[in-house]
Scaffold this motif. Structure first.
Motif: not given
Ligand SMILES: Nc1ncnc2c1ncn2[C@@H]1O[C@H](COP(=O)(O)OP(=O)(O)OP(=O)(O)O)[C@@H](O)[C@H]1O
Ligand SMILES: [Mg+2]
Lengths: 249, 486
Positions: A85, A39, A53, A37, A41
């Motif tokens: 991913q 950020g 985005y 979470g 992705s």
């Molecule tokens: N479409 C969306 N709507 C609402 N929140 C989102 C959306 N996409 C991502 N988020 C939120 O943005 C934050 C970052 O998400 P992201 O997928 O970038 O994390 P990550 O670092 O890739 O995590 P992971 O290691 O689990 O893959 C998270 O809190 C997620 O819930």
């Protein structure tokens, strides 16, 4: 080649990236690590130009060009590639057909000549062989019914053929057994060159044993909190994100 | 605006590329429909008495019939008196050779990409050749390769010609599959039908080339009433394809066709349609009303009929190509792609009527809805008590693009034989943002990505088309969905 300056990104009205800055020079491999979470992705989707985005502040420069508002296909044609991913399934469309369409589309955007059928086939077969992808798999509908490992190998195949200048690998190692991991990492390493950079997103030290990064960044709370050499991954492995981030703060 | 820019704009705005009108001097029947008009048509075609009687009896029945309303289609009431039932380019009487044909007509077919010059087809790079019957409004302009086909005994000619040259076959088979009492539109067609193709394949003959009919509506305010009859005698094989286009107009035009297929013992007919009538504009103005009765009678044992349709055009589509599986071991197949975009409405499907023992049928339907369109699959699988060993497989897949369109599946099953094996699968899916982004991120622009995904969705059906037309159909699938995303 890639320079991200003070990037702020909203997803569904919520700020996820909060001033992310990052520089990847040509030929280097940078890893991004960080808790779930954080950020990661979101960063990769934003770089690839996904709708929804929303960049509210900052910019993304690619070879000196501001690409922040460019359409995803335009970015792809300029050499930005994202290995997903979770790769998507496209029923009825063979990997072969998908690849051909992608390569031809990019050539068209760049104003280059399309590959002829024989050249294309030769290129695909050679790349597939290296990744242990069978002819049969090339004919099957893209990612449909593929195992996790097969999907990731397929992403690597696409990367090998599209020859990007910047490849973003979002958790390339998830779902891979040790042999597949080696295969994919080898595939990536073969593509390393002075003109090509990588942004490798991962949770695990293990992948970085195979794809050795020049720099490791830690992403937490929507920004890079710490950057260092590959020993940083070891520290994380031993102490966990919290401790390392706390020490950095 | 520069000329180039204007041309470019026209190109990009004109999504329906067959929407042009040919400047041809035509003659019409008096407007409206009555017995005099029917006599007019019959006289124009120099028909024998029995044909006129057939038409008049159908007409007298038709005036007391009601339009069917059970389909999921909404359109204003059709004024059947406000149309021309016969329109034909002015030309010399009698059968035509290419030299007699108005050059403007030839240009029309060139523009449509339909090969009418046998020499050019023969000189072409393509190995397989296609014979064409070109129907323009109410008449056939020319039929190619007739002589060559005649050498193996294949009859391929306009139906109005067959009435004269092969009355015994026409009398025997016309109306034997779709009787003139069948339904409102079939009865109307029996009364006023103008042109279509007649095909007869003699016993044991495998037709040496693809046969095709190309239907073009050109004249304004006119309806087209195609009538096609194909007979495959014992052990014969034929693959036939029809294509259809019409100019872009603000008013709706009627196309009410009847197609009858007869397959005798061990015979096989493969019938493919690429229907691209003008679909109406983005706001739902204009377009063809397409009410079609297509039916095959698998009369002989081991006979087989396969319907493949790619329906991308028409404002309204009402069409259920069916098979009566009478002969033992006979096989019926229905492969369909129906695309409805903007304000198009399609209600289409099939009927498989199992009468004989060990008959089997297969239905693969792919419905794609976009814009504000409504797309309905309506199908019937009926198993007679005596049809031991009958089996059917049905698969209906719907794909939605956007959230303002609708997809509906109405499968009826009537089985009077408890041992029949019936399988039914249905799915509804959407093109997801994730899938689209995946394509975009590989450099594939939106329109192409939609085309790719939809073509993938339709693959099983596209594979059924003869090779010559498969590529064209794939492009058409993409084109007809332009502007449906983003
Ligand atoms: N479409 C969306 N709507 C609402 N929140 C989102 C959306 N996409 C991502 N988020 C939120 O943005 C934050 C970052 O998400 P992201 O997928 O970038 O994390 P990550 O670092 O890739 O995590 P992971 O290691 O689990 O893959 C998270 O809190 C997620 O819930
Ligand atoms: Mg992630």
């Amino acid at each position: 080649m890639l320079e991200i300056k003070d990037l702020h990104v909203n997803v569904h009205g919520k700020e996820i990236l909060k001033g992310l800055s990052l520089k990847v020079p040509p030929g280097e491999v940078h890893a991004i690590m960080g808790p779930n979470g954080a950020g990661k992705s979101t960063t990769s989707y934003t770089l690839a130009g996904r709708a929804g985005y929303e960049v509210t502040k900052g910019e993304i420069d690619f070879f000196g060009e501001d690409v922040t508002t460019l359409a995803p296909e335009e970015r792809a044609a300029r050499g930005i590639f994202l290995a997903f991913q979770y790769p998507l399934e496209i029923p009825g469309v063979s990997t072969m057909n998908f690849l051909k369409t992608a390569m031809n589309s990019q050539a068209k955007i760049r104003g280059e000549k399309e590959l002829n059928a024989a050249e294309f086939l030769r290129a695909v077969r050679a790349a597939a062989k290296e990744l242990n992808i069978s002819e049969d798999m090339l004919k099957r509908p893209l990612n449909v019914g593929f195992s996790g490992g097969e999907k990731k190998r397929n992403e690597t195949l696409q990367m090998a053929l599209l020859k990007p200048k910047l490849a973003i690998l979002d958790e390339m190692d998830s779902g891979l057994d040790i042999d597949a991991l080696k295969l994919v990492a080898e595939g990536v390493n073969k593509l390393r060159s002075p003109e090509r950079s990588f942004l490798v997103i991962t949770h695990y030290q293990r992948l970085l044993d195979y794809i050795v990064p020049d720099v490791i960044h830690i992403l937490a709370g929507g920004k890079i909190v710490l950057s260092g050499d590959k020993s940083l991954a070891l520290q994380l492995e031993q102490n966990g994100y919290d401790a390392v981030i706390a020490k950095a703060a | 605006m520069s000329e180039e820019a204007a041309a470019l704009q026209e190109l990009t705005e004109q999504k329906y590329k067959y929407g042009f009108v040919s400047d041809i001097e035509s003659e019409f029947a008096p407007k409206g429909l009555n017995e005099d008009v029917i006599r007019f048509i019959s006289t124009k075609k120099n028909e024998p008495e029995w044909m006129l009687d057939y038409r008049l009896s159908a007409y007298r029945r038709w005036v007391n019939m009601e339009e069917p309303t059970w389909a999921k289609l909404h359109y204003p009431k059709i004024d059947f008196q406000d149309a021309y039932y016969y329109a034909a380019p002015k030309a010399k009487e009698g059968p035509h050779t290419l030299e007699d044909v108005d050059p403007e007509l030839l240009r029309t077919y060139e523009k449509l990409g339909i090969p009418l010059h046998e020499q050019e087809v023969l000189a072409g790079v393509e190995q397989r050749r296609v014979a064409v019957d070109a129907v323009f409004d109410s008449v056939s302009v020319v039929t190619t390769f007739k002589d060559e086909l005649a050498k193996v005994g294949v009859i391929f000619c306009p139906i109005s010609e067959a009435v004269h040259s092969h009355p015994e076959l026409v009398k025997k088979y016309l109306g034997s599959v779709v009787p003139d009492t069948d339904n409102f539109y079939a009865t109307l067609n029996a009364a006023v039908f103008s042109e279509g193709s007649f095909v007869y394949i003699p016993p044991g003959v495998r037709c040496p080339m693809e046969l095709s009919t190309y239907f073009r509506i050109n004249a304004a305010k006119s309806g087209q009433f195609e009538r096609t009859l194909i007979i495959a005698d014992a052990g014969a094989y034929v693959s036939y394809l029809e294509g259809c286009t019409a100019p872009q107009r603000d008013e709706n035009q009627l196309h009410a066709a009847v197609v009858e297929l007869v397959a005798l013992d061990d015979a096989e007919i493969k019938y493919s349609t690429v229907q691209n009538w003008f679909p109406g504009d983005e706001n739902g103005k204009g377009g063809i009303y397409n009410f079609v009765t297509k039916r095959a009678d698998c009369r002989g044992k081991n006979s087989k009929v396969s319907w493949t349709q790619v329906e991308t055009g028409s404002a309204i589509t009402w069409k259920y190509p069916s098979c009566i599986l009478r002969g033992e071991n006979s096989v019926g197949e229905f492969y369909s792609i129906a695309i409805a975009n903007n304000y198009q409405q399609a209600d289409t499907g099939t009927k498989m009527i199992h009468l004989g023992k060990n008959t089997s049928s297969r239905i693969i339907s792919k419905g794609i809805s976009a814009g504000k369109a409504q797309n309905t699959y309506r199908g019937l699988v009926s198993i007679n008590a005596r049809a031991d060993g009958a089996r059917n497989f049905t698969q209906c897949d719907s794909l939605l693009i956007g959230d303002q369109c609708g997809a509906h599946t109405v499968p009826y099953i009537q089985s009077k034989n408890p041992k029949a094996i019936l399988e039914h699968e249905a799915t509804t899916s959407k093109i997801s943002d994730d899938q689209l982004f995946y394509c975009l991120s590989r450099g594939i622009p939106t329109e192409e990505a939609v085309s790719l995904i939809v073509n993938g969705f339709c693959r099983e059906v596209l594979q059924q088309l003869p090779m010559e037309f498969a590529v064209e159909a794939q492009k058409l699938v993409g084109l007809s969905l332009e502007g449906s995303v983003g």
